[in-house]
Write an enzyme that holds these catalytic residues in place. Structure first.
Site, mmCIF file in Angstrom:
data_model
loop_
_atom_site.group_PDB
_atom_site.id
_atom_site.type_symbol
_atom_site.label_atom_id
_atom_site.label_comp_id
_atom_site.label_asym_id
_atom_site.label_seq_id
_atom_site.Cartn_x
_atom_site.Cartn_y
_atom_site.Cartn_z
ATOM 1 N N ARG A 113 0.811 -1.233 0.000
ATOM 2 C CA ARG A 113 0.000 0.000 0.000
ATOM 3 C C ARG A 113 0.838 1.273 0.000
ATOM 4 O O ARG A 113 0.378 2.348 0.382
ATOM 5 C CB ARG A 113 -0.961 0.041 1.182
ATOM 6 C CG ARG A 113 -1.910 -1.136 1.235
ATOM 7 C CD ARG A 113 -2.994 -0.894 2.262
ATOM 8 N NE ARG A 113 -3.825 -2.070 2.400
ATOM 9 C CZ ARG A 113 -3.590 -3.039 3.262
ATOM 10 N NH1 ARG A 113 -2.554 -2.966 4.076
ATOM 11 N NH2 ARG A 113 -4.402 -4.082 3.320
ATOM 12 N N LYS A 216 6.465 23.717 -12.992
ATOM 13 C CA LYS A 216 5.521 22.593 -12.858
ATOM 14 C C LYS A 216 5.121 22.398 -11.390
ATOM 15 O O LYS A 216 3.965 22.108 -11.085
ATOM 16 C CB LYS A 216 6.122 21.311 -13.438
ATOM 17 C CG LYS A 216 5.092 20.185 -13.459
ATOM 18 C CD LYS A 216 5.451 19.010 -14.339
ATOM 19 C CE LYS A 216 4.374 17.937 -14.227
ATOM 20 N NZ LYS A 216 4.726 16.692 -14.887
ATOM 21 N N GLU A 226 -5.411 16.956 -10.722
ATOM 22 C CA GLU A 226 -6.058 17.380 -11.956
ATOM 23 C C GLU A 226 -7.576 17.448 -11.823
ATOM 24 O O GLU A 226 -8.309 16.868 -12.603
ATOM 25 C CB GLU A 226 -5.660 16.421 -13.097
ATOM 26 C CG GLU A 226 -5.544 17.133 -14.433
ATOM 27 C CD GLU A 226 -4.839 16.313 -15.499
ATOM 28 O OE1 GLU A 226 -3.709 15.875 -15.262
ATOM 29 O OE2 GLU A 226 -5.433 16.131 -16.562
ATOM 30 N N ARG A 231 -4.171 22.235 -13.756
ATOM 31 C CA ARG A 231 -3.103 21.406 -14.314
ATOM 32 C C ARG A 231 -3.263 21.201 -15.827
ATOM 33 O O ARG A 231 -2.340 20.781 -16.501
ATOM 34 C CB ARG A 231 -3.094 20.044 -13.571
ATOM 35 C CG ARG A 231 -1.754 19.351 -13.600
ATOM 36 C CD ARG A 231 -1.674 18.185 -12.628
ATOM 37 N NE ARG A 231 -0.516 17.383 -12.971
ATOM 38 C CZ ARG A 231 0.131 16.570 -12.143
ATOM 39 N NH1 ARG A 231 -0.268 16.425 -10.899
ATOM 40 N NH2 ARG A 231 1.169 15.872 -12.544
ATOM 41 N N ASN A 235 -1.200 20.483 -20.754
ATOM 42 C CA ASN A 235 -1.560 19.717 -21.956
ATOM 43 C C ASN A 235 -1.480 20.544 -23.235
ATOM 44 O O ASN A 235 -1.915 20.072 -24.286
ATOM 45 C CB ASN A 235 -2.980 19.153 -21.831
ATOM 46 C CG ASN A 235 -3.059 18.114 -20.750
ATOM 47 O OD1 ASN A 235 -2.091 17.410 -20.490
ATOM 48 N ND2 ASN A 235 -4.194 18.028 -20.083
ATOM 49 N N HIS A 242 -1.335 14.384 -29.582
ATOM 50 C CA HIS A 242 -1.712 12.989 -29.307
ATOM 51 C C HIS A 242 -2.453 12.360 -30.467
ATOM 52 O O HIS A 242 -2.233 11.201 -30.805
ATOM 53 C CB HIS A 242 -2.616 12.910 -28.076
ATOM 54 C CG HIS A 242 -1.850 12.751 -26.805
ATOM 55 N ND1 HIS A 242 -2.341 13.180 -25.590
ATOM 56 C CD2 HIS A 242 -0.640 12.217 -26.547
ATOM 57 C CE1 HIS A 242 -1.448 12.926 -24.653
ATOM 58 N NE2 HIS A 242 -0.405 12.343 -25.205
ATOM 59 N N HIS A 253 7.353 11.633 -29.026
ATOM 60 C CA HIS A 253 6.247 12.332 -28.371
ATOM 61 C C HIS A 253 6.456 13.850 -28.386
ATOM 62 O O HIS A 253 5.551 14.616 -28.715
ATOM 63 C CB HIS A 253 6.103 11.807 -26.939
ATOM 64 C CG HIS A 253 5.172 12.614 -26.084
ATOM 65 N ND1 HIS A 253 3.808 12.546 -26.226
ATOM 66 C CD2 HIS A 253 5.420 13.528 -25.122
ATOM 67 C CE1 HIS A 253 3.257 13.384 -25.361
ATOM 68 N NE2 HIS A 253 4.202 13.986 -24.679
HETATM 69 N N1 LIG Z 1 4.262 11.224 -15.102
HETATM 70 C C1 LIG Z 1 4.144 12.266 -15.875
HETATM 71 O O1 LIG Z 1 3.708 13.340 -15.459
HETATM 72 C C2 LIG Z 1 4.586 12.157 -17.296
HETATM 73 C C3 LIG Z 1 4.754 13.312 -18.083
HETATM 74 C C4 LIG Z 1 5.228 13.172 -19.379
HETATM 75 C C5 LIG Z 1 5.538 11.910 -19.863
HETATM 76 N N2 LIG Z 1 5.353 10.812 -19.075
HETATM 77 C C6 LIG Z 1 5.686 9.471 -19.560
HETATM 78 O O2 LIG Z 1 7.088 9.422 -19.769
HETATM 79 C C7 LIG Z 1 7.357 8.436 -20.754
HETATM 80 C C8 LIG Z 1 8.386 8.984 -21.710
HETATM 81 O O3 LIG Z 1 9.560 9.256 -21.001
HETATM 82 P P1 LIG Z 1 10.959 9.271 -21.748
HETATM 83 O O4 LIG Z 1 10.859 10.115 -22.937
HETATM 84 O O5 LIG Z 1 11.968 9.590 -20.708
HETATM 85 O O6 LIG Z 1 11.066 7.772 -22.266
HETATM 86 P P2 LIG Z 1 11.877 6.456 -21.826
HETATM 87 O O7 LIG Z 1 11.871 6.261 -20.375
HETATM 88 O O8 LIG Z 1 11.369 5.371 -22.680
HETATM 89 O O9 LIG Z 1 13.355 6.810 -22.276
HETATM 90 C C9 LIG Z 1 13.631 6.995 -23.640
HETATM 91 C C10 LIG Z 1 14.815 6.132 -24.091
HETATM 92 O O10 LIG Z 1 16.028 6.693 -23.601
HETATM 93 C C11 LIG Z 1 16.784 5.727 -22.919
HETATM 94 N N3 LIG Z 1 17.540 6.444 -21.904
HETATM 95 C C12 LIG Z 1 17.141 6.843 -20.678
HETATM 96 N N4 LIG Z 1 18.098 7.568 -20.084
HETATM 97 C C13 LIG Z 1 19.124 7.631 -20.954
HETATM 98 C C14 LIG Z 1 20.401 8.270 -20.910
HETATM 99 N N5 LIG Z 1 20.788 9.014 -19.873
HETATM 100 N N6 LIG Z 1 21.229 8.134 -21.975
HETATM 101 C C15 LIG Z 1 20.832 7.409 -23.075
HETATM 102 N N7 LIG Z 1 19.639 6.796 -23.165
HETATM 103 C C16 LIG Z 1 18.793 6.916 -22.109
HETATM 104 C C17 LIG Z 1 15.801 4.739 -22.413
HETATM 105 O O11 LIG Z 1 16.391 3.478 -22.185
HETATM 106 C C18 LIG Z 1 14.793 4.705 -23.551
HETATM 107 O O12 LIG Z 1 15.232 3.841 -24.554
HETATM 108 C C19 LIG Z 1 6.042 8.080 -21.409
HETATM 109 O O13 LIG Z 1 5.645 6.799 -20.982
HETATM 110 C C20 LIG Z 1 5.072 9.134 -20.883
HETATM 111 O O14 LIG Z 1 3.757 8.643 -20.727
HETATM 112 C C21 LIG Z 1 4.891 10.921 -17.822
HETATM 113 ZN ZN LIG Z 2 4.016 15.429 -23.071
#
Ligand SMILES: NC(=O)c1ccc[n+]([C@@H]2O[C@H](COP(=O)([O-])OP(=O)(O)OC[C@H]3O[C@@H](n4cnc5c(N)ncnc54)[C@H](O)[C@@H]3O)[C@@H](O)[C@H]2O)c1
Ligand SMILES: [Zn+2]
Length: 351
Positions: A113, A216, A226, A231, A235, A242, A253
């Protein structure tokens, strides 16, 4: 290094930004019972650093990438936590990009939890955006982030040292969210414009991370879960982005967010919401990151997918957050048909 407080009602957290943040994380976690979650890419790049700084932690690496952000990986992580015999005093450290942060945060929220969590984001996107705010999730049955929880980490450690190994595509992803923030905050806009020739450089990224986190943090403090609509501004660009991402899906993205912003700015300009001069300023920044906005085949159908965006509550209408003036933005609600007509009109025609 800067320390930024995020004073949310559920749990206050602190974000350390800048050189030395990873060292700070190492000091903080030393002597604690730590389960360190990462992905295979990050592990192979940072194995030595992980051993040196977090040698006492149980390291658990899962396959990298969004397609593994699912219930199978989540339950693998929970199995790993159970086998490591974590208890209520254990800590989960999520060291990786947004995928690891989102899944790690959710696993921490679920295990017994809720055990305490820290985030050590290693992508630009995770440092400026996803590690802050407490949104955790996995994708399920093709729906992004549909199973999740709001669960704040105790600490976030954003160290620029990790950004050196990021491929350009991943940098663009983070820059997408940074340019989005420029359209919401005047100081961040001006700082980014002043460094516009160096967006892909570490100096800019290191400089802007703390500003984006601070921005943020203030929004999240006002509307943690939200509910109030505050918040929603985060977007910006995402509704159109999207829809295009769902339909075309080849770019990152962050690029879709910027393409979405470019369309939404063109619409806002047409609706008389912002000046041509301000639109040009924002477009210039978008162009620095992604170049020219591409033309999409069959954009009308793609836009209709936006109807199913979970953020659009009304029937037959679409809600966009659009920039008005530096530091000001507002909601624009349009009938779907009108929105789709705008998209086909601006398709391929935005500088
Ligand atoms: N929680 C939130 O508020 C929020 C906001 C925006 C996005 N997200 C989520 O975040 C995700 C996207 O995050 P992301 O873009 O970091 O993607 P990711 O975690 O998939 O990382 C992208 C790629 O970079 C690699 N990587 C990570 N660190 C690295 C480094 N230092 N050097 C080289 N490669 C590295 C990873 O292995 C992966 O292949 C999505 O799932 C999205 O839904 C969440
Ligand atoms: Zn985004």
């Amino acid at each position: 290094m800067q320390k930024i407080g995020v004073n949310t009602a559920s749990r206050p957290s602190s974000v350390f930004c800048g050189g030395g943040a990873a060292e700070e994380a190492a000091r903080f976690l030393a002597g604690k019972d730590v389960f360190l979650l990462t992905d295979n890419n990050v592990y192979s790049l940072y194995k030595e650093l992980i051993e040196e700084k977090f040698g006492g932690a149980r390291v658990f690496a899962v396959p990298a990438g969004e397609r593994h952000k699912n219930r199978h990986t989540l339950f693998q992580i929970l199995d790993g936590m159970l086998e490591a015999k974590l208890n209520r005093n254990s800590w989960l450290a999520a060291l990786g990009g947004g995928v690891i942060g989102d899944m790690g945060g959710l696993a921490a929220a679920l295990y017994m939890r809720g055990i305490r969590a820290v985030q050590i984001p290693t992508t630009l996107l995770a440092q400026v955006d996803s590690s802050v705010g407490g949104k955790t999730a996995i994708d399920y049955r093709g729906v992004k982030n549909v199973i999740g929880a709001f669960y704040q980490p105790e600490y976030v450690f954003c160290d620029p040292l990790f950004l050196r190994t990021l491929p350009r595509r991943e940098l663009r992803c983070g820059l997408g969210e940074i340019v989005k923030t420029c359209a919401l905050d005047q100081a961040i806009l001006e700082k980014t414009e002043a460094m516009a020739g160096r967006l892909f450089g570490l100096a800019f990224q290191e400089e802007i991370t703390a500003d984006c986190v601070r921005f943020k943090a203030r929004i999240v403090e006002e509307d943690e879960c939200e509910r109030s609509g505050r918040r929603k501004c985060l977007n910006m660009g995402h509704t159109t982005g999207h829809a295009l991402e769902l339909s075309y899906g080849r770019r990152s993205h962050g690029e879709y967010v910027l393409i979405g912003m470019a369309f939404e700015i063109a619409i806002a300009l047409e609706e008389g919401i912002l000046s041509a001069e301000y639109a040009a300023r924002l477009r210039a920044l978008i162009g620095k990151v992604i170049g020219k906005t591409p033309r999409f085949a069959g954009i009308e159908e793609a836009a209709l997918a936006a109807l199913y965006d979970k953020k659009n509550s009304g029937k037959g209408e679409i809600s966009l957050i659009v920039p008005e003036a530096p530091g000001r933005y507002r909601e624009l609600v349009l009938p779907i048909e009108k929105y789709v007509r705008y998209l086909s009109r601006f398709n391929g025609g935005i500088a």
